[in-house]
Write an enzyme that holds these catalytic residues in place. Sequence first.
Site, PDB file in Angstrom:
ATOM      1  N   HIS A  53       0.827  -1.213   0.000  1.00 33.72           N
ATOM      2  CA  HIS A  53       0.000   0.000   0.000  1.00 33.72           C
ATOM      3  C   HIS A  53       0.865   1.268   0.000  1.00 33.72           C
ATOM      4  CE1 HIS A  53      -3.250  -2.694   2.082  1.00 33.72           C
ATOM      5  NE2 HIS A  53      -3.019  -3.044   0.820  1.00 33.72           N
TER       6      HIS A  53
ATOM      7  N   HIS B 162      -9.737  -2.318  -4.440  1.00 35.49           N
ATOM      8  CA  HIS B 162      -8.553  -2.533  -3.605  1.00 35.49           C
ATOM      9  C   HIS B 162      -7.575  -3.500  -4.283  1.00 35.49           C
ATOM     10  CE1 HIS B 162      -5.960  -2.564  -0.165  1.00 35.49           C
ATOM     11  NE2 HIS B 162      -5.824  -3.858  -0.389  1.00 35.49           N
TER      12      HIS B 162
ATOM     13  N   ASP C 184      -3.631  -2.977  -4.935  1.00 30.75           N
ATOM     14  CA  ASP C 184      -2.548  -3.943  -4.674  1.00 30.75           C
ATOM     15  C   ASP C 184      -1.688  -4.169  -5.920  1.00 30.75           C
ATOM     16  OD1 ASP C 184      -3.082  -4.432  -1.997  1.00 30.75           O
ATOM     17  OD2 ASP C 184      -4.350  -6.177  -2.393  1.00 30.75           O
TER      18      ASP C 184
ATOM     19  N   HIS D 243      -1.012 -11.308  -4.656  1.00 29.53           N
ATOM     20  CA  HIS D 243       0.372 -10.829  -4.650  1.00 29.53           C
ATOM     21  C   HIS D 243       1.346 -11.812  -5.315  1.00 29.53           C
ATOM     22  CE1 HIS D 243      -0.885  -7.535  -2.184  1.00 29.53           C
ATOM     23  NE2 HIS D 243      -1.309  -8.324  -1.222  1.00 29.53           N
TER      24      HIS D 243
HETATM   25 ZN   LIG Z   1      -3.933  -4.640  -0.127  1.00 31.87          ZN
END
Ligand SMILES: [Zn+2]
Length: 311
Positions: A100, A260, A264, A287
């Site tokens: 973030h 969101h 990311d 991720h």
């Molecule tokens: Zn996040």
Amino acid sequence: MSTVAGPTEGPYSVQDAQPPSGPRCQATVANVAIVEGFGYWSGKDVRVEFHPAEKDTGYIFVREDLKRPLHIPANVNFRVEMPRRTTLARDGVQVEMVEHVLAALNGLGITNCEIRVNQSEMPGCDGSSKAFVDAIDKVGICPQDAWEPRLIVREPIRVGDDDQWIEVQPSLDGVTSFRYRLDYTQSSLAIGRQTVEFPISPDVFRNEIACCRTFMLQQEAEWLLSQGLGTRVKPTDVLVFDDEGPKENTLLFHDECARHKVLDMVGDFALAGCFLVGKVVAHRSGHRLNAELIRELLKEEEIEILCRKTA
Ligand SMILES: [Zn+2]
């Protein structure tokens, strides 16, 4: 890496830092910006300072709490796998949950920054990039006398499997965009399916993405608490979904969760070490796959270092 002549000579201006197309000039923070808070996982107080950095520095984390401050470049080569967050490590020292923080820098078009921290885990704040963006906007952004290195996607590349995948395609109009499809229909009808797509520019990031908070399911929150993690986090600090929707909280956008995920991706793509020109399309990825795609991209494509014609 290839070195080619830039399309124009300076002078560089703030407009150069704005997409949609063409090379962007490098930029750094105009002054020191500070954010304090505590880490979601560790609960430890932490202070993050964004310092101006010379051109061609990139993003570098500095662990200042150590006897000898350690520099950890925000690059995919320093990434280590940890659940649900992006972590970098060097010589056994880590910086955790950096996505973030990096999303704020990358989203605002900042190329170079020294990020000084006094703990391994970044502050969770409200689970978004808003606190970092606000702090940086307060001190301003300063263009620098060099073009940003960029990676232009020429061929589609895809990683993952049928269930979860992410790919990047060439951008015909020179605009970098992120599309994300979220599908929680198996686990939470309150989140369900959401699809978002944004062309990324500093204004789009500020207005549409930066404030979108991370989220989890009630059962995930309970499991974390049972492990002694996240004990300082209140439902108002993060979106915790039960069957009805977010607990003790209100969504900022009906598709805040998918937004969101774009946040990311913007943060994780900072680990490429250059500005990406391409269209990213993701389906239920996270991720780990973001990093895998960046590694594949860096293997397949060249980063262009644009010089001034007079050089
Ligand atoms: Zn996040």
